[in-house]
Write an enzyme that holds these catalytic residues in place. Structure first.
Site, mmCIF file in Angstrom:
data_model
loop_
_atom_site.group_PDB
_atom_site.id
_atom_site.type_symbol
_atom_site.label_atom_id
_atom_site.label_comp_id
_atom_site.label_asym_id
_atom_site.label_seq_id
_atom_site.Cartn_x
_atom_site.Cartn_y
_atom_site.Cartn_z
ATOM 1 N N LYS A 54 0.940 -1.030 0.005
ATOM 2 C CA LYS A 54 0.048 -0.034 -0.135
ATOM 3 C C LYS A 54 0.904 1.113 0.006
ATOM 4 O O LYS A 54 0.509 2.273 -0.499
ATOM 5 C CB LYS A 54 -0.941 0.124 1.170
ATOM 6 C CG LYS A 54 -1.816 -1.177 1.264
ATOM 7 C CD LYS A 54 -3.101 -0.849 0.430
ATOM 8 C CE LYS A 54 -4.213 -1.757 0.668
ATOM 9 N NZ LYS A 54 -5.553 -1.419 -0.467
ATOM 10 N N SER A 79 -8.772 1.652 8.215
ATOM 11 C CA SER A 79 -8.295 1.148 9.599
ATOM 12 C C SER A 79 -7.027 0.103 9.228
ATOM 13 O O SER A 79 -6.200 -0.317 10.221
ATOM 14 C CB SER A 79 -9.212 0.238 10.679
ATOM 15 O OG SER A 79 -9.758 -0.358 9.776
#
Lengths: 314, 314
Positions: A54, A79
């Site tokens: 990511k 989250s």
């Protein structure tokens, strides 16, 4: 027409994020090769900045912003690893970041995000998107979507680009699939460099919307309340990612939870690396669908390493 | 005069073992750099074949044997990584191997050795050396010492050689020290390529014979029954390794058990790699002796990853 993502975008992303993210190592295991009857190259994005691929997409998206837009900051709701990645990339660019997290997200994850200097904004789980949008409106910050964003997809494609530079003659690439950012970026990169390589997505059987979407040719919604340890693969394919996967003839295979847990343990004990359940789906997929991989040279993208090791104690 | 080990021997070893062992990755952590105020390059021998640098030395020793000698096989006594390394290298050369292990060695370790096709020979702990010698006499197999063997030392030196090729401008190299094979090989490689680099050994305080040997200039015997989790660092320096360390001005620093356990946990949670306690001494050393490392570019040899993770559960 939504913005197309091209191989040129992946190349530009690779240049843009160089030095800001790691060029991750490719690891091999003769034990696993012997078990599978395949030659497997593990692209270790668990060893990436923030512990997941990511970092690539978020860094590309945030460093793509023009200076004025960037100065107003970025916002996202996650989250998981994308929240950390946005916090990391914003810190690298010295701009403010807001990361919206549900009230029930673990304090550990909130601390990790706050550790990069981002502001954690708590809200009820159902209000995450609206809270993020409201923050964007109020602050002028740019929303960075976890996967349905051309710059994010191009950034994720740099993992496969790197792998294809590191290893010649691959027959198959396998990557986990949740929202499809990594898998669509992988398909774009591979189809340009090595169009003969087939692309396989690994998805938990308990959250099989991508599998059903690809079979039916129609984007399916996320499975409600799926019971899976693969906490990074809960979302459905996006408006941008789904057509990319369709266009490139990507196939998706399903893996059971037991196979994912066993794969996590193999990575730890045999390969000496920590892999989160979502990332371990690639090994689980090779074991569960051996005919797709046997006799082949396989690139497997190990997507992340952020786990509390519950599967180890359990 | 015992056989000297030269930098040329390390270069020959590197050529000899190429393709038989991994060129291991160098990993970095900005979190650890920030904590230490240093720039640290972790040479990940935990990701090496058999999970430890020992694969280098054993492979070099076994592939150095002339064909006739090799055909008679090899023998060693080790319940640890060297036993696995000898078994692995013998399998690669398709020659027989006997690994002598004490009766109380764990079945898991014996299975790992047997898994490479070696014959495990059990005996009382006190009779390991005599049993190995007897086996060598009976079979004509060559004894491969875990550290006090020129070919083993030269092989271990290839880890530092690789690291110095991967990273420029290092100021310090730190490696664990038990028998001194890795540390003396490191000193030989570094002094030839980068004589300005200082060499530091990391040793458990509970088994501080190398520390006292270097201080006194006289080789000290191993601490009897040391209580340390660093099961790879229990032996004393050897007749060959000690003078090499003295000649190169190597210094040894001590680390406490708590610091080793904490370092293991940091490697797992922050860097996503499994490191055995012996290998984690290098991070413990940097934390415990910050003045030796702050502001410097440090190469840290993470020696192995073979652990039952008892430090995680404990």
């Amino acid at each position: 027409m939504t913005a197309a993502v091209t191989f040129a975008d992946v190349l530009v992303a690779a240049d843009r994020i160089r030095g800001l993210v790691h060029s991750t190592p490719v690891l091999r295991s003769s034990t696993i090769d012997a078990e599978l009857g395949a030659t497997v190259f593990f692209k270790c994005e668990n060893l990436q900045k923030v512990g997941a691929f990511k970092a690539r997409g978020a860094t590309n998206a945030i460093f793509s912003l023009d200076p004025e837009t960037a100065a107003a900051g970025v916002v996202t709701h996650s989250s998981g690893n994308h929240g950390q990645a946005v916090a990391y990339a914003a810190a690298m660019r010295s701009i403010p970041a807001w990361v919206v997290m549900p009230d029930d997200a673990s304090p550990v994850k909130a601390e990790a995000v706050a550790g990069y200097g981002a502001t954690v904004v708590r809200c009820p789980r159902a209000e995450r998107e609206t809270t993020a949008r409201r923050l964007a409106d109020e602050t002028g910050a740019t929303l960075v979507h976890p996967f349905d964003d051309p710059a994010v997809i191009a950034g994720q494609g740099t993992a496969a680009l790197e792998l294809l530079e590191q290893v010649d003659g691959l027959d198959v690439l396998v990557a986990p699939v949740g929202g499809g950012g990594l898998l669509s970026g992988t398909a774009i990169a591979a189809s340009a460099i090595a169009p003969e390589v087939s692309i396989v997505g690994a998805e938990p059987a308990a959250a099989d919307d991508a599998f059903r979407s690809m079979l039916s040719g129609t984007r399916q919604p996320a499975v409600p309340h799926p019971v899976t340890m693969c906490d990074g693969l809960l979302t459905a394919l996006g408006e941008l990612t789904f057509p990319i996967l369709l266009r490139h003839g990507v196939s998706v295979v399903l893996v059971e939870e037991e196979a994912v847990a066993a794969a996590c343990t193999t990575f730890l004990s045999t390969m000496k690396i920590v892999v989160e359940p979502s990332g371990a789906t690639v090994l689980a997929a090779m074991r569960s669908h051996p005919d797709r991989f046997a006799g082949r040279r396989v690139g497997a993208i190990v997507s992340g390493g952020n786990t509390d090791l519950a599967w180890l104690r359990g």
